[in-house]
Write a protein that holds these residues in place. Sequence first.
Motif, PDB file in Angstrom:
ATOM      1  N   VAL A 211      -7.454   4.323   2.310  1.00  0.00           N
ATOM      2  CA  VAL A 211      -6.455   4.613   1.280  1.00  0.00           C
ATOM      3  C   VAL A 211      -7.044   5.580   0.251  1.00  0.00           C
TER       4      VAL A 211
ATOM      5  N   LEU B 177      -5.899   9.488  -0.405  1.00  0.00           N
ATOM      6  CA  LEU B 177      -5.449   9.834  -1.744  1.00  0.00           C
ATOM      7  C   LEU B 177      -6.288  10.962  -2.335  1.00  0.00           C
TER       8      LEU B 177
ATOM      9  N   LEU C 161       0.819  -1.209   0.000  1.00  0.00           N
ATOM     10  CA  LEU C 161       0.000   0.000   0.000  1.00  0.00           C
ATOM     11  C   LEU C 161       0.851   1.257   0.000  1.00  0.00           C
ATOM     12  N   ASP C 162       1.935   1.244   0.777  1.00  0.00           N
ATOM     13  CA  ASP C 162       2.818   2.412   0.820  1.00  0.00           C
ATOM     14  C   ASP C 162       3.392   2.715  -0.561  1.00  0.00           C
TER      15      ASP C 162
ATOM     16  N   TYR D 150       0.542   3.847  -2.979  1.00  0.00           N
ATOM     17  CA  TYR D 150       0.060   5.182  -2.639  1.00  0.00           C
ATOM     18  C   TYR D 150       1.015   6.255  -3.162  1.00  0.00           C
TER      19      TYR D 150
END
Length: 304
Positions: free
Chosen positions: A138, A142, A106-107, A110
Motif C-alpha cells: 500500500v 501510494l 484499504l481501497d 488509499y
Amino acid sequence: MVFAPAPQLTVTIEQQHNQAELHVHPGGQGIWQARMITSLGAEVTLCTAIGGEVGRVLKPLLDFKGVQLRTVPRESGSGWYVHDRRNGKRQELAEHPGAPFTRHELDELYNLALAEGLRAGNAILSGPAHPSVIRPDVYGRLAHDLRAHGCRVIADLSGDHLKAVLEAGLHVVKVSHEELLRDGMIKDASEKSLTEALVKLHEDGAEAALLSRADAGALALFNDQIYRVGVPKLSIADHRGAGDSMTAGVAAVLARGGEMTQAVRTGAAAGALNVTRHGLGTGHLDAVQVLTERVKLTPLKKAT
C-alpha cells in the motif's frame, strides 16, 4: 498531507505530587508528526481510518487546531495502549495495535490519501503501530502514484514498509539506527556502518536520507554529501517521539519552499526539544527556532 492509517488512543497514568493523573490523547507516529507540524505554524490534512468503541473516543481528539481531519470508517476497532509513568519510567500495561485492514477499507483509505496528497503537494507516509496492520505494498503504490504526479513524498518507515517506498522512489526518508539494527540492515551502530546505510538508502531510491541515533545526534545525506548533525544537549523527560518530531520539522520547512539544509536543522531542533517534554510531538515554535540556530551540520564525506 500526513498519511496516518492506524492511529491509537493513548491512555497514560502520571503522578503529580501525591495524586495520580490520567491523560487521554490521540497517538501514533503520524499523529505526533501532525501535531508537531501544526506547532511549527503549518496546517495539515490528516488522512486516517478509525472504528469501533475506541474510534468513537478517538475521533474528536484527532480534530485539533491546525488539522483538517479526513477519515474513513473501519469495521473493526482502532488501536490503543495504556502506559503507567507514575514511577518516572514508562511501563506498558496493555496495548492493541488494531486489526489488519480489510480490502474495502484499504481501497477507501488509499483513494482518500491519494487525492489529499496530490491536493497538498507534500506528503508524509507514517507507519502503523505494528506492521501487520497494513500491507507494505500500500505504501509502495501510494509513494509511486504521489511522486508520479508531482507530490513531494517523505517517509518515516522501517522494515518491509521502508523497502516498498524505496522501490517506488521518494524525496526524503527518515529511519532510526535502532530500526536498522532490528531489521538487520546494519551490523552495528558505528558511524561507518551508519554512513554506509545512508548511502544504501540513497542508492535504493531516496533522494535524501536522515538517520536518527538517540542522544548521539543524527546523520544526514542530501545533495550527495553526508553530514553529522550536532544538536544542543538537553535534559530528557521522555525520549519517545524525537524522531517523529524530526520528520515533522523537515516536512514543515520543505512544504514552505525551504532548502534541505534548513529543513534538517529545523528537524533536528524539533526532535531535540521534544525530549524535554512528556507530550509527544509537541513544542513551541519560538523554542524550535532558537534551537535551530544552534544546530551544526558537519560535512563527513561525499555520498558518491
